[in-house]
Design a protein around this motif. Structure first.
Motif, PDB file in Angstrom:
ATOM      1  N   PHE A  47       7.759  10.499 -11.348  1.00  0.00           N
ATOM      2  CA  PHE A  47       8.602   9.780 -10.329  1.00  0.00           C
ATOM      3  C   PHE A  47       7.837  10.200  -8.749  1.00  0.00           C
ATOM      4  O   PHE A  47       7.692   9.427  -7.887  1.00  0.00           O
ATOM      5  N   HIS A  48       7.463  11.757  -8.514  1.00  0.00           N
ATOM      6  CA  HIS A  48       7.163  12.111  -7.328  1.00  0.00           C
ATOM      7  C   HIS A  48       5.756  11.459  -6.902  1.00  0.00           C
ATOM      8  O   HIS A  48       5.719  10.782  -5.895  1.00  0.00           O
ATOM      9  N   GLU A  49       4.768  11.566  -7.867  1.00  0.00           N
ATOM     10  CA  GLU A  49       3.451  11.294  -7.435  1.00  0.00           C
ATOM     11  C   GLU A  49       3.651   9.637  -7.228  1.00  0.00           C
ATOM     12  O   GLU A  49       2.563   9.017  -6.685  1.00  0.00           O
ATOM     13  N   HIS A  52       4.553   8.565  -3.975  1.00  0.00           N
ATOM     14  CA  HIS A  52       3.491   8.656  -3.049  1.00  0.00           C
ATOM     15  C   HIS A  52       2.657   7.341  -3.246  1.00  0.00           C
ATOM     16  O   HIS A  52       2.486   6.567  -2.078  1.00  0.00           O
ATOM     17  N   GLY A  53       2.125   7.122  -4.374  1.00  0.00           N
ATOM     18  CA  GLY A  53       1.475   5.945  -4.387  1.00  0.00           C
ATOM     19  C   GLY A  53       1.919   4.638  -4.135  1.00  0.00           C
ATOM     20  O   GLY A  53       1.024   3.752  -3.606  1.00  0.00           O
ATOM     21  N   LEU A  54       3.201   4.371  -4.667  1.00  0.00           N
ATOM     22  CA  LEU A  54       3.554   2.962  -4.173  1.00  0.00           C
ATOM     23  C   LEU A  54       4.045   2.770  -2.975  1.00  0.00           C
ATOM     24  O   LEU A  54       3.911   1.801  -2.570  1.00  0.00           O
ATOM     25  N   LEU A  67      -3.217  12.370 -10.930  1.00  0.00           N
ATOM     26  CA  LEU A  67      -3.499  13.316 -11.857  1.00  0.00           C
ATOM     27  C   LEU A  67      -2.237  14.260 -12.268  1.00  0.00           C
ATOM     28  O   LEU A  67      -1.323  14.628 -11.085  1.00  0.00           O
ATOM     29  N   MET A  68      -1.805  14.329 -13.456  1.00  0.00           N
ATOM     30  CA  MET A  68      -0.848  15.266 -13.974  1.00  0.00           C
ATOM     31  C   MET A  68      -1.543  16.225 -14.882  1.00  0.00           C
ATOM     32  O   MET A  68      -2.280  16.213 -15.530  1.00  0.00           O
ATOM     33  N   GLY A  74       1.245  17.846 -10.150  1.00  0.00           N
ATOM     34  CA  GLY A  74       0.341  16.586  -9.822  1.00  0.00           C
ATOM     35  C   GLY A  74      -0.105  16.216  -8.679  1.00  0.00           C
ATOM     36  O   GLY A  74       0.327  16.974  -7.775  1.00  0.00           O
ATOM     37  N   ILE A  75      -1.048  15.318  -8.556  1.00  0.00           N
ATOM     38  CA  ILE A  75      -1.766  14.961  -7.339  1.00  0.00           C
ATOM     39  C   ILE A  75      -1.729  13.440  -7.092  1.00  0.00           C
ATOM     40  O   ILE A  75      -2.523  13.146  -8.382  1.00  0.00           O
ATOM     41  N   ALA A  76      -1.440  12.679  -6.296  1.00  0.00           N
ATOM     42  CA  ALA A  76      -1.798  11.154  -6.109  1.00  0.00           C
ATOM     43  C   ALA A  76      -2.721  11.128  -4.906  1.00  0.00           C
ATOM     44  O   ALA A  76      -2.440  11.583  -4.163  1.00  0.00           O
TER      45      ALA A  76
END
Length: 240
Positions: A47-49, A52-54, A67-68, A74-76
């Motif tokens: 949900f967190h990453e 960011h992306g959306l 990346l999870m 994770g990193i978006a």
């Protein structure tokens, strides 16, 4: 449209949600509790990453990859060209606000059986779509594929009452995960993610909007709490 006459319309249902939130917060205070809640920690990271992306996409930017990792981090990777510093700050805030916004939507959808089912279908489908479009680690792909299939199974193969229960439970877990991030939000502005030393989301917001990161961390917690409160009041309000 079918209304909820059991779980979401009764005081028992509201009490259950609050108890679930409190128990989750307590469990997260113990190492063994983190093991029990591990699947939901992974879900919270997603949900967190995705937040960011959306958010980047909504601001006319790009969401390159997600990346999870098994430790729950994770990193978006994204970019945004609209809005300058404010746009970048919104993308940074979209991450820690992602779980609360998703959780509020899930709880609101439980107001009626039909919307609860469609929300589960949409959530499960988005999970699987994210595996195809953005997730680029084997762990993340497997974890979210399993989550997506599980959510779709609930949507298509269980009674309406189970669907309403599950959508509410997932909503609570998503929102409460915001409080699990308190050390990340209120800690040092530099954090370690999969061996990389990166600036935290609140640190990035502070860079773009000048106010200190603890101010933004406090604001995120307050907004998340308000989302929880408002979504509960609407979901358990009059169904007329």
């Amino acid at each position: 449209m079918s209304k909820l006459t059991g779980l979401s319309s009764s005081k028992i249902g509201l009490t259950w949600l609050i108890v679930a939130a409190i128990v989750t917060i307590i469990l997260w205070q113990f190492p063994w509790g983190s093991y029990i809640l591990y699947p939901f920690s992974i879900l919270a990271t997603w949900f967190h990453e995705m937040g960011h992306g959306l958010t980047a996409i909504l601001l006319g930017g790009n969401f390159y990859k997600l990346l999870m990792f098994p430790d729950g981090s994770g990193i978006a990777y994204n970019s945004v060209s609209f809005g300058g510093r404010i746009g970048k700050a919104l993308v940074a805030m979209g991450g820690p606000m992602g779980p609360a916004l998703a959780g509020g939507l899930l709880i609101l959808s439980s107001r009626r059986y039909k919307t609860a089912r469609w929300c589960l279908i949409g959530l499960g489908s988005l999970m699987l779509l994210s595996v195809l479009l953005w997730i680029r680690t084997w762990f993340g792909a497997v974890a979210m594929a399993l989550w997506g299939l599980f959510v779709l199974l609930i949507a298509f193969q269980t009674p309406q009452g189970i669907q309403a229960w599950m959508v509410q439970f997932l909503g609570v877990q998503a929102i409460v995960s915001t409080y699990h991030q308190k050390e990340y939000l209120f800690g040092q502005s530099s954090v370690n993610i999969n061996g990389q030393q990166l600036v935290s989301d609140t640190g990035k917001i502070a860079e773009y909007l000048f106010l200190p990161y603890w101010f933004w961390a406090t604001l995120i917690i307050i907004i998340s709490t308000l989302i929880f409160w408002v979504s509960l009041n609407i979901a358990y309000g009059s169904n007329d």
